[in-house]
Write a protein that holds these residues in place. Structure first.
Motif, mmCIF file in Angstrom:
data_model
loop_
_atom_site.group_PDB
_atom_site.id
_atom_site.type_symbol
_atom_site.label_atom_id
_atom_site.label_comp_id
_atom_site.label_asym_id
_atom_site.label_seq_id
_atom_site.Cartn_x
_atom_site.Cartn_y
_atom_site.Cartn_z
ATOM 1 N N PHE A 186 0.845 -1.193 0.000
ATOM 2 C CA PHE A 186 0.000 0.000 0.000
ATOM 3 C C PHE A 186 0.886 1.251 0.000
ATOM 4 C CE2 PHE A 186 -2.988 -3.080 1.793
ATOM 5 C CZ PHE A 186 -4.170 -2.748 1.130
ATOM 6 N N GLY A 187 1.955 1.202 0.791
ATOM 7 C CA GLY A 187 2.850 2.340 0.875
ATOM 8 C C GLY A 187 3.571 2.632 -0.422
ATOM 9 N N ASP A 188 3.792 1.591 -1.235
ATOM 10 C CA ASP A 188 4.418 1.767 -2.547
ATOM 11 C C ASP A 188 3.806 0.763 -3.519
ATOM 12 O OD1 ASP A 188 5.947 2.214 -4.762
ATOM 13 O OD2 ASP A 188 7.883 1.972 -3.758
ATOM 14 N N LEU A 225 -7.419 4.255 2.914
ATOM 15 C CA LEU A 225 -7.737 5.632 3.294
ATOM 16 C C LEU A 225 -6.473 6.452 3.556
ATOM 17 C CD1 LEU A 225 -10.807 5.107 5.661
ATOM 18 C CD2 LEU A 225 -10.804 5.996 3.321
ATOM 19 N N VAL A 226 -5.419 5.795 3.993
ATOM 20 C CA VAL A 226 -4.173 6.508 4.263
ATOM 21 C C VAL A 226 -3.343 6.696 2.988
ATOM 22 C CG1 VAL A 226 -1.953 6.402 5.477
ATOM 23 C CG2 VAL A 226 -4.051 5.737 6.658
ATOM 24 N N PHE A 227 -3.218 5.627 2.183
ATOM 25 C CA PHE A 227 -2.216 5.640 1.119
ATOM 26 C C PHE A 227 -2.761 5.872 -0.296
ATOM 27 C CE2 PHE A 227 -0.085 3.075 4.438
ATOM 28 C CZ PHE A 227 1.065 3.833 4.571
ATOM 29 N N THR A 228 -4.017 5.608 -0.566
ATOM 30 C CA THR A 228 -4.500 5.624 -1.940
ATOM 31 C C THR A 228 -5.404 6.818 -2.233
ATOM 32 O OG1 THR A 228 -6.584 4.399 -1.642
ATOM 33 C CG2 THR A 228 -4.546 3.110 -1.705
ATOM 34 N N GLY A 229 -5.866 6.861 -3.485
ATOM 35 C CA GLY A 229 -6.769 7.918 -3.913
ATOM 36 C C GLY A 229 -8.127 7.859 -3.263
ATOM 37 N N TYR A 230 -8.414 6.786 -2.505
ATOM 38 C CA TYR A 230 -9.650 6.734 -1.724
ATOM 39 C C TYR A 230 -9.601 7.716 -0.550
ATOM 40 C CZ TYR A 230 -11.259 2.389 -3.982
ATOM 41 O OH TYR A 230 -11.697 1.443 -4.880
ATOM 42 N N GLY A 231 -8.383 8.120 -0.177
ATOM 43 C CA GLY A 231 -8.253 8.972 1.008
ATOM 44 C C GLY A 231 -7.141 9.980 0.857
ATOM 45 N N LEU A 232 -6.107 9.868 1.719
ATOM 46 C CA LEU A 232 -5.051 10.877 1.771
ATOM 47 C C LEU A 232 -4.052 10.777 0.627
ATOM 48 C CD1 LEU A 232 -4.300 10.729 5.622
ATOM 49 C CD2 LEU A 232 -5.759 12.352 4.395
ATOM 50 N N LEU A 291 -1.125 9.020 0.335
ATOM 51 C CA LEU A 291 0.250 9.193 0.805
ATOM 52 C C LEU A 291 1.226 8.161 0.242
ATOM 53 C CD1 LEU A 291 -0.303 10.050 4.582
ATOM 54 C CD2 LEU A 291 0.025 11.607 2.659
ATOM 55 N N ALA A 292 0.777 7.291 -0.659
ATOM 56 C CA ALA A 292 1.659 6.271 -1.224
ATOM 57 C C ALA A 292 2.862 6.918 -1.890
ATOM 58 C CB ALA A 292 0.898 5.422 -2.241
ATOM 59 N N GLY A 293 4.056 6.364 -1.610
ATOM 60 C CA GLY A 293 5.276 6.884 -2.189
ATOM 61 C C GLY A 293 5.872 8.044 -1.431
ATOM 62 N N GLN A 294 5.177 8.539 -0.401
ATOM 63 C CA GLN A 294 5.654 9.710 0.340
ATOM 64 C C GLN A 294 6.134 9.370 1.752
ATOM 65 O OE1 GLN A 294 2.953 13.120 0.164
ATOM 66 N NE2 GLN A 294 1.837 12.151 -1.524
ATOM 67 N N VAL A 295 5.839 8.161 2.216
ATOM 68 C CA VAL A 295 6.178 7.779 3.593
ATOM 69 C C VAL A 295 7.334 6.782 3.550
ATOM 70 C CG1 VAL A 295 5.298 6.816 5.746
ATOM 71 C CG2 VAL A 295 3.759 8.080 4.225
ATOM 72 N N PRO A 296 8.413 7.017 4.303
ATOM 73 C CA PRO A 296 9.526 6.059 4.332
ATOM 74 C C PRO A 296 9.096 4.740 4.961
ATOM 75 C CG PRO A 296 9.811 7.740 6.010
ATOM 76 C CD PRO A 296 8.652 8.182 5.171
ATOM 77 N N PRO A 297 9.845 3.662 4.700
ATOM 78 C CA PRO A 297 9.449 2.333 5.201
ATOM 79 C C PRO A 297 9.180 2.283 6.701
ATOM 80 C CG PRO A 297 11.202 2.109 3.608
ATOM 81 C CD PRO A 297 11.031 3.578 3.835
ATOM 82 N N LEU A 298 10.010 2.952 7.503
ATOM 83 C CA LEU A 298 9.794 2.922 8.947
ATOM 84 C C LEU A 298 8.479 3.611 9.300
ATOM 85 C CD1 LEU A 298 11.040 2.005 11.603
ATOM 86 C CD2 LEU A 298 12.163 4.240 11.789
ATOM 87 N N GLY A 299 8.157 4.680 8.597
ATOM 88 C CA GLY A 299 6.884 5.360 8.816
ATOM 89 C C GLY A 299 5.709 4.490 8.416
#
Length: 386
Positions: A38-40, A330-337, A339-347
């Motif tokens: 989801f994050g990437d 809701l956090v990472f995709t166009g359904y919500g915020l 943020l995909a591709g913007q948060v480092p792995p630890l985040g």
């Protein structure tokens, strides 16, 4: 008349709380394994190859492919509980299982198309029918069959590795995603709901065959192990084999952990090393997963707060599994915020911990007023046809 009514009510079958605890624990591991995609979303196109760095190495070593093994084992174990429940209710196990598998398949397909292309519920629905056909198999035979199946899978990957070494030319198992294609996928995944939906449907249709091929045989083997354990009443009689828990931990960690390290170290090598490591991982990952489970049981007996926290999530596992995808979308995709591709792995891992904590709290809150989770309730109604 009142007395007759009360005495004819069938007693409710007690839950096996250890199963709920383990299932809740497995949900956390599955979230850690999935949330990186989801994050990437670009990692989906290469089945995770290309993910580098210490965080990804730890996830690949300790988490990846370890927790779906536990979940598959529990599916087989729960199948024996469902058989017992059907017998006590005087219902046909075949009709119940067919309806349950159909309901599970529909839920999984919708989950895969709308939220998470790595869904495994459709695979479980089909393998559940295989387990139904094998329901009269003896526990020992199920155990041996599972071992043979894992051995054949490992031999298959070892054969691929050997064949690559014989090739006179360089063999590429996985083509890296071109940068422009990766940028396009990432932009579409975060642009808006319809854009993400289009990307997700495309990813799902291409990912399903890979999941069924890569995880199907191992999942079936774990189904059979869980079925044998259920027929033996493994979690009903923990005290009878508690003296063997240390041995399971020693074997699981001493063999399974080095195997996991080798697998993670060679995960991104595009040559014979990758299938060779996968062959080793096929045989050693179940040992590490077993060590996880036994360690959890022992810790749960020493610290009752652990099962108290995990049990509610395990009781409503399907709702939590889908809930993970909803919150991650809701956090990472166009359904919500987006943020995909913007948060480092630890985040990304920190977000996973927050999501899991939220779902644990929601599960406990929900079960104060309901006996089943929302997804479990719908699936149960369809399974029982009432």
């Amino acid at each position: 008349m009142r007395y007759m009514t009360l005495t004819n009510v069938r007693p409710v079958q007690p839950r096996v709380h250890e199963v709920d605890t383990i299932r809740g624990f497995a949900l956390g591991g599955i979230l850690l394994a999935n949330i990186g995609f989801f994050g990437d979303p670009r990692l989906l196109a290469t089945i995770g190859m290309g993910a580098t760095g210490p965080v990804n190495f730890v996830v690949q070593t300790l988490v990846l492919s370890k927790f779906y093994i536990i979940f598959s084992f529990l599916f087989g174990y729960s199948f024996t509980l469902q058989m017992s429940s059907a017998e006590k209710a005087g219902a046909g196990i075949v009709a119940r299982t067919l309806r349950r598998s159909l309901g599970l398949f529909v839920i999984g397909a919708l989950h895969g198309l709308l939220l998470w292309p790595g869904d495994i519920l459709t695979l479980y629905a089909v393998l559940g029918l295989v387990l139904l056909a094998l329901r009269r198999i003896k526990p020992k035979t199920a155990l041996i069959t599972g071992i043979v199946l894992l051995t054949l899978v490992a031999a298959f990957y070892a054969l691929i590795a050997w064949a690559i070494t014989l090739s006179p030319t360089s063999v590429t198992l996985m083509t890296p995603l071109p940068p422009e294609e990766g940028a396009r996928m990432l932009a579409a995944s975060t642009a808006g709901p319809l854009d993400f939906l289009a990307v997700n449907v495309s990813n799902y249709l291409s990912t399903v065959p890979a999941i069924w091929f890569a995880q199907g045989p191992t999942a079936l083997a774990m189904f059979l192990f869980g079925f044998a354990a259920g027929r033996w009443g493994l979690f009903h009689r923990i005290d009878e084999w508690a003296h063997r828990m240390s041995a399971v931990q020693w074997v699981g960690f001493l063999i399974g952990l080095p195997g996991a390290v080798v697998y993670a170290s060679m995960f991104n090598i595009n040559g014979p090393e990758m299938p060779a490591a996968t062959a080793l991982h096929t045989l050693t990952a179940p040992l590490l997963s077993a060590a996880y489970v036994v360690t959890l049981i022992r810790l749960g007996r020493r610290f009752p707060a652990i099962p108290a926290v995990l049990d509610p999530a395990g009781r409503v596992a399907a709702s939590n599994y889908l809930g993970q995808s909803v919150l991650a979308c809701l956090v990472f995709t166009g359904y919500g915020l987006g943020l995909a591709g913007q948060v480092p792995p630890l985040g990304v891992m920190a977000i996973a911990v927050v999501i899991f904590a939220v779902l644990l709290a929601l599960s406990a809150w929900w079960l104060r007023g309901h006996r089943y989770g929302p997804v479990e309730y719908a699936l149960r109604r369809f399974t029982n046809w009432r």
